[in-house]
Design an enzyme around this catalytic site. Structure first.
Site, PDB file in Angstrom:
ATOM      1  N   SER A  67       0.916  -1.136  -0.028  1.00  0.00           N
ATOM      2  CA  SER A  67       0.023   0.017  -0.221  1.00  0.00           C
ATOM      3  C   SER A  67       1.014   1.116   0.055  1.00  0.00           C
ATOM      4  CB  SER A  67      -0.743  -0.111   1.161  1.00  0.00           C
ATOM      5  OG  SER A  67      -2.181   0.737   0.985  1.00  0.00           O
ATOM      6  N   GLY A 111      -2.705  -0.027  -3.826  1.00  0.00           N
ATOM      7  CA  GLY A 111      -1.447   0.351  -3.507  1.00  0.00           C
ATOM      8  C   GLY A 111      -0.980   1.919  -4.190  1.00  0.00           C
ATOM      9  N   GLU A 164      -8.183  -3.289  -6.785  1.00  0.00           N
ATOM     10  CA  GLU A 164      -9.120  -3.002  -5.740  1.00  0.00           C
ATOM     11  C   GLU A 164      -8.386  -1.966  -5.103  1.00  0.00           C
ATOM     12  OE1 GLU A 164      -7.360  -6.516  -3.843  1.00  0.00           O
ATOM     13  OE2 GLU A 164      -8.447  -8.041  -5.014  1.00  0.00           O
ATOM     14  N   PRO A 165      -8.829  -0.597  -5.706  1.00  0.00           N
ATOM     15  CA  PRO A 165      -8.151   0.521  -4.806  1.00  0.00           C
ATOM     16  C   PRO A 165      -9.085   0.790  -3.649  1.00  0.00           C
ATOM     17  CG  PRO A 165      -9.526   1.149  -6.777  1.00  0.00           C
ATOM     18  CD  PRO A 165      -9.320  -0.256  -6.886  1.00  0.00           C
ATOM     19  N   PHE A 222      -1.044   2.777  12.784  1.00  0.00           N
ATOM     20  CA  PHE A 222      -1.150   1.563  12.077  1.00  0.00           C
ATOM     21  C   PHE A 222      -0.864   1.861  10.582  1.00  0.00           C
ATOM     22  CE2 PHE A 222      -4.683   1.497  15.247  1.00  0.00           C
ATOM     23  CZ  PHE A 222      -4.359   0.407  15.862  1.00  0.00           C
ATOM     24  N   ASP A 223      -0.785   2.917   9.934  1.00  0.00           N
ATOM     25  CA  ASP A 223      -0.667   3.024   8.684  1.00  0.00           C
ATOM     26  C   ASP A 223       0.526   3.747   8.287  1.00  0.00           C
ATOM     27  OD1 ASP A 223      -1.738   2.752   5.775  1.00  0.00           O
ATOM     28  OD2 ASP A 223      -2.450   4.768   5.723  1.00  0.00           O
ATOM     29  N   CYS A 229      -4.852   9.857  27.858  1.00  0.00           N
ATOM     30  CA  CYS A 229      -3.993  10.001  28.964  1.00  0.00           C
ATOM     31  C   CYS A 229      -2.656   9.463  28.475  1.00  0.00           C
ATOM     32  CB  CYS A 229      -4.471   9.710  30.153  1.00  0.00           C
ATOM     33  SG  CYS A 229      -5.968  10.297  30.782  1.00  0.00           S
ATOM     34  N   ASP A 230      -2.312   8.817  27.442  1.00  0.00           N
ATOM     35  CA  ASP A 230      -1.128   8.116  26.934  1.00  0.00           C
ATOM     36  C   ASP A 230      -0.298   9.004  26.333  1.00  0.00           C
ATOM     37  OD1 ASP A 230       0.846   6.235  26.383  1.00  0.00           O
ATOM     38  OD2 ASP A 230      -0.545   5.037  24.921  1.00  0.00           O
ATOM     39  N   TYR A 284      -7.867   4.954   6.149  1.00  0.00           N
ATOM     40  CA  TYR A 284      -7.254   4.298   7.273  1.00  0.00           C
ATOM     41  C   TYR A 284      -6.931   5.202   8.492  1.00  0.00           C
ATOM     42  CZ  TYR A 284      -6.442   1.003   3.485  1.00  0.00           C
ATOM     43  OH  TYR A 284      -6.417   0.231   2.391  1.00  0.00           O
TER      44      TYR A 284
HETATM   45  C1  LIG Z   1      -6.134  -3.354   1.844  1.00  0.00           C
HETATM   46  C2  LIG Z   1      -6.461  -3.935   0.594  1.00  0.00           C
HETATM   47  C3  LIG Z   1      -6.768  -3.233  -0.554  1.00  0.00           C
HETATM   48  C4  LIG Z   1      -6.521  -1.469  -0.729  1.00  0.00           C
HETATM   49  O1  LIG Z   1      -5.225  -1.175  -0.764  1.00  0.00           O
HETATM   50  P1  LIG Z   1      -4.894   0.318  -1.099  1.00  0.00           P
HETATM   51  O2  LIG Z   1      -3.309   0.171  -0.808  1.00  0.00           O
HETATM   52  O3  LIG Z   1      -5.586   0.979   0.100  1.00  0.00           O
HETATM   53  O4  LIG Z   1      -5.403   0.570  -2.259  1.00  0.00           O
HETATM   54  C5  LIG Z   1      -6.736  -3.941  -1.725  1.00  0.00           C
HETATM   55  N1  LIG Z   1      -6.904  -5.457  -1.891  1.00  0.00           N
HETATM   56  C6  LIG Z   1      -6.740  -5.842  -0.725  1.00  0.00           C
HETATM   57  C7  LIG Z   1      -6.502  -7.477  -0.819  1.00  0.00           C
HETATM   58  C8  LIG Z   1      -6.369  -5.208   0.378  1.00  0.00           C
HETATM   59  O5  LIG Z   1      -6.194  -6.188   1.721  1.00  0.00           O
END
Ligand SMILES: *Cc1c(COP(=O)(O)O)cnc(C)c1O
Length: 398
Positions: free
Chosen positions: A187, A225, A260-261, A303-304, A329-330, A358
């Site tokens: 990503s 990604g 899958e963006p 996390f990201d 408080c952390d 995220y």
């Molecule tokens: C998180 C994820 C995405 C999205 O990724 P981005 O980097 O946010 O575009 C797509 N496919 C799968 C399987 C993921 O786990």
């Protein structure tokens, strides 16, 4: 790029009005931005069918907007399916279930929703589909580790390239249909180098599988990604996608492409509006405590692994050493350290940008501070032209 932008106080009026109306902390979600991002990505990858990765920002307004554009959805849990079901669209949106590890109940929930495309990366997962073999098509996720991003998605999931053949033979013996290959190149990738490598390797696998057993794979899923600009500069999406387009030219012509963006579609669509709830002078440094922090909307800093550009309001010339911290408080709850800010007053606003991916999705209720409220704007826009343009793309995934 400078992390903190200082603007004239009068520019804060819009944000002040919004907080007056809805309270603080807020996340302002602009659906028009989602449409812009979708169109820009569609132009950069003209032959690719998009499935929005819901996990980046699981919000009804995002789902509705993207569904109206004809996008499909990448689902990974029954909760994400519930969200899709609850957002009433006349047609069931097209979906792919991309979690490589599923319970039987996850598979059944997805089938009930109408999802028929699933992802696996190992034998045990493949065997879970014996009972559903007449109803599903499977993509095999292949691992292509990416040393150039902090968010490598090929360590936890994906089979080795040399395992694909074995999985296909096994699937054939079980009567399960393998439709194609899938990968996630990491990503927030700084360049598309790993996408290009993965595409080239997948082409080799597709050809080898055909030579070996006459099996024609028809789908290549190039994952997510696609990067957005935070505090470090990145390539434009056109620069990023141009080598991908070139690599895709070497695919056999019958292959259908999907992606899958997540981040790219949602990140620029949301801004965080937070209020200074207190301040202190510690040594030479002014500490400003906001009503939102890294346990809340700024959770992506943990996390990201990203830092968000910030805007404060005041006199640019009067800056002093400062820290912007969150409300819990952390002591790790610090948004920005070793920065310079004009003097802020209690009640002043701080704006975080590029906060759609995220952020809210990973926010917690630690200390029982409430999560920021999402206010969606520009929700119902006329998207007829967009729908027509996108729906003209042929799809093998219903
Ligand atoms: C998180 C994820 C995405 C999205 O990724 P981005 O980097 O946010 O575009 C797509 N496919 C799968 C399987 C993921 O786990």
């Amino acid at each position: 790029m400078n992390r903190i932008q200082v603007e004239q106080a009068n520019k804060a009026q819009f944000y002040k009005d919004t907080v007056q109306q809805h309270g603080s902390p807020l996340l302002l979600l602009d659906c028009n931005k989602i449409i812009d991002q979708f169109n820009v990505l569609s132009d950069a990858l003209p032959n690719v069918d998009f499935f929005y990765a819901i996990k980046a920002l699981p919000h009804p307004a995002v789902i509705k907007t993207l569904a109206s554009l004809g996008a499909g959805f990448d689902i990974a849990s029954s909760g994400e399916i519930d969200l899709l079901s609850s957002v009433t669209t006349a047609e069931r949106p097209r979906t792919i279930h991309t979690h490589p590890i599923k319970r039987n109940s996850d598979i059944r929930d997805a089938l009930r929703f109408g999802c028929t495309t699933f992802i696996i990366d190992n034998i045990w997962e493949l065997e879970k589909f014996i009972a559903y073999r007449h109803r599903v098509g499977i993509l095999i996720r292949v691992s292509f580790p990416n040393p150039n991003t902090k968010i490598d998605l090929s360590r936890k999931f994906g089979c080795r390239e040399d395992e694909v053949g074995l999985l296909i033979h096994k699937a054939q013996s079980l009567g399960i249909h393998i439709k194609g290959l899938s990968f996630h190149a990491g990503s927030q990738c700084p360049t598309s180098q790993n996408h290009v490598l993965a595409i080239n390797r997948c082409i080799a696998i597709i050809n080898a599988v055909y030579a070996d057993c006459g099996k024609i794979l028809s789908i290549l899923d190039i994952g997510g990604g696609f990067p957005v600009q935070y505090t470090e500069s990145v390539q434009t999406i056109e620069e990023f996608c141009s080598p991908i387009r070139d690599a895709l030219k070497n695919l056999p012509p019958h292959i259908q492409l999907i992606a899958e963006p997540g981040r790219f579609l949602s990140a620029p669509a949301m801004e965080a509006i937070s209020t200074v709830m207190g301040k202190a002078k510690r040594g030479n440094t002014m500490w400003y405590y906001l009503d939102d922090g890294v346990y809340g909307s700024y959770s992506g800093q943990i996390f990201d692994h990203v830092t968000y550009p910030l805007t404060t309001f005041g006199d640019k010339k009067k800056t002093a050493h400062a820290v912007i911290a969150g409300p819990t408080c952390d002591s790790i709850d610090v948004i920005a350290d070793e920065i310079k800010l004009p003097p802020l007053s209690i009640g002043d606003l701080v704006i975080g940008h590029q906060m759609g991916a995220y952020t809210y999705a990973t926010a917690t209720h630690f200390n029982l501070f409430s999560k920021a409220k999402i206010i969606a704007i520009n929700e119902s826009v006329n998207t007829t032209n967009n729908i027509l343009a996108f729906k003209n793309r042929k799809s093998l995934i219903s």
